[in-house]
Design a protein around this motif. Structure first.
Motif, short mmCIF file in Angstrom:
data_model
loop_
_atom_site.label_atom_id
_atom_site.label_comp_id
_atom_site.label_asym_id
_atom_site.label_seq_id
_atom_site.Cartn_x
_atom_site.Cartn_y
_atom_site.Cartn_z
N CYS A 20 76.36 -60.95 -14.28
CA CYS A 20 75.72 -61.88 -15.21
C CYS A 20 76.06 -63.30 -14.74
O CYS A 20 77.06 -63.50 -14.05
CB CYS A 20 76.17 -61.64 -16.64
N PHE A 21 75.23 -64.26 -15.11
CA PHE A 21 75.46 -65.61 -14.60
C PHE A 21 74.82 -66.65 -15.52
O PHE A 21 73.79 -66.40 -16.14
CB PHE A 21 74.89 -65.76 -13.18
N ALA B 69 72.49 -69.64 -16.24
CA ALA B 69 71.26 -70.05 -15.56
C ALA B 69 70.73 -71.35 -16.14
O ALA B 69 70.95 -71.67 -17.31
CB ALA B 69 70.20 -68.95 -15.71
N VAL C 164 64.94 -63.93 -13.42
CA VAL C 164 66.23 -64.52 -13.76
C VAL C 164 66.89 -63.77 -14.91
O VAL C 164 68.07 -63.39 -14.83
CB VAL C 164 66.07 -66.02 -14.11
N GLY D 48 70.71 -63.37 -15.96
CA GLY D 48 70.85 -64.79 -16.27
C GLY D 48 70.97 -65.04 -17.76
O GLY D 48 70.23 -64.46 -18.56
N PRO E 187 70.83 -68.35 -20.13
CA PRO E 187 70.53 -69.78 -20.02
C PRO E 187 71.59 -70.66 -20.68
O PRO E 187 72.19 -70.28 -21.69
CB PRO E 187 69.18 -69.91 -20.73
#
Length: 284
Positions: free
Chosen positions: A129-130, A132, A145, A150, A152
């Motif tokens: 997970c990241f 974004a 994304v 992702g 946000p």
């Protein structure tokens, strides 16, 4: 902030033995300035507390399955084929599995469209997970994304709590987190730009290691020249460094800064850069 003349630095780094591709791209003087504007397909709205930072709907789960199925099959074949992706330092993940028992944070320089996919290929079938860019939720890239993991970035104070809770829950599941600490993508740029503190604050909060990765370049030769649209672009090498742990004996801010500087220096060294032209941290 250190400002510099790009052509001078390019010549200097090539002389030191690090290949710098000639892309013709004019990079900004400000290290976290975006050079690509998103293509919106939905009305741009504020990412507030009502946004589903943890989307548990069937459609979200299905999207996640489809995206990762495509990444683990098609993309893992195409990245080496089209970009000549080579991955070095795999032993730094293999021999530190016990260190990663509660999760880890991967960081990398943000330098081409498929760089997150290269990181996924380096960590071997893990799903990351990241954080974004919030704009991307409303663009042509939204499906990919969000499907890839992702989350946000929040745009209100109340949303920040929901955003942080989402990552807390990801950590509870021992899921790995990825962060591009340079914050925005500059295609095929070689010096390592200053970092934002987020990844290193996560590492301190969750008491997990940071795995530095760095992308460097090789000239496009031989077979790879058949890709006409890519033939002016370089081939990609991703190097995995030794994991770095936060110093939990220090206060959070000092520990995070120390870890940031350590990881930045490691990435500069792995990239083969003898004299980097940026400071390690973005100056507020």
């Amino acid at each position: 902030m250190l400002f510099f003349y790009h052509d001078f630095m390019q010549e200097h780094i090539v002389k030191d033995g690090t290949f710098i591709p000639d892309t013709g791209i004019k990079y900004p003087d400000k290290s976290d300035q975006f050079i690509y504007e998103p293509v919106f397909i939905k009305e741009r709205r504020t990412i507030d507390k009502d946004y589903p930072f943890e989307d548990k709907s069937f459609s979200a789960k299905f999207r996640h399955f489809i995206i990762y199925a495509g990444i683990f099959t098609v993309v893992f074949l195409l990245n080496p084929l089209v970009y000549g992706l080579k991955i070095k330092g795999k032993e730094n993940i293999r021999k530190n599995r016990k260190l990663f028992k509660n999760g880890a944070i991967t960081v990398c320089n943000h330098v081409y469209r498929w760089d997150f996919l290269a990181v996924l290929q380096a960590v071997k079938y893990r799903q990351l997970c990241f954080p974004a860019r919030s704009d991307l939720v409303f663009t042509t890239d939204a499906y990919q994304v969000l499907g890839a993991g992702g989350i946000p970035l929040p745009e209100t104070i109340s949303a920040s709590k929901k955003f942080n809770e989402a990552f807390d829950h990801m950590h509870e599941k021992k899921k790995w987190i990825h962060v591009f600490p340079e914050s925005c993508r500059w295609d095929f740029y070689q010096p390592i730009r200053p970092f934002k503190a987020g990844a290193f604050t996560f590492a301190y909060k969750y008491q997990i290691p940071v795995i530095p990765m760095v992308i460097s370049y090789r000239p496009r030769t031989g077979f790879y020249k058949i890709f006409k649209k890519k033939r002016k672009l370089p081939l990609i090498t991703l190097t995995i460094g030794k994991p770095c742990m936060p110093d939990l004996s220090l206060p959070r801010k000092h520990s995070s800064q120390k870890l940031l500087e350590q990881v930045h220096a490691s990435m500069v060294e792995m990239a083969g850069i003898k004299q980097n032209c940026w400071e390690s941290a973005i100056q507020d």
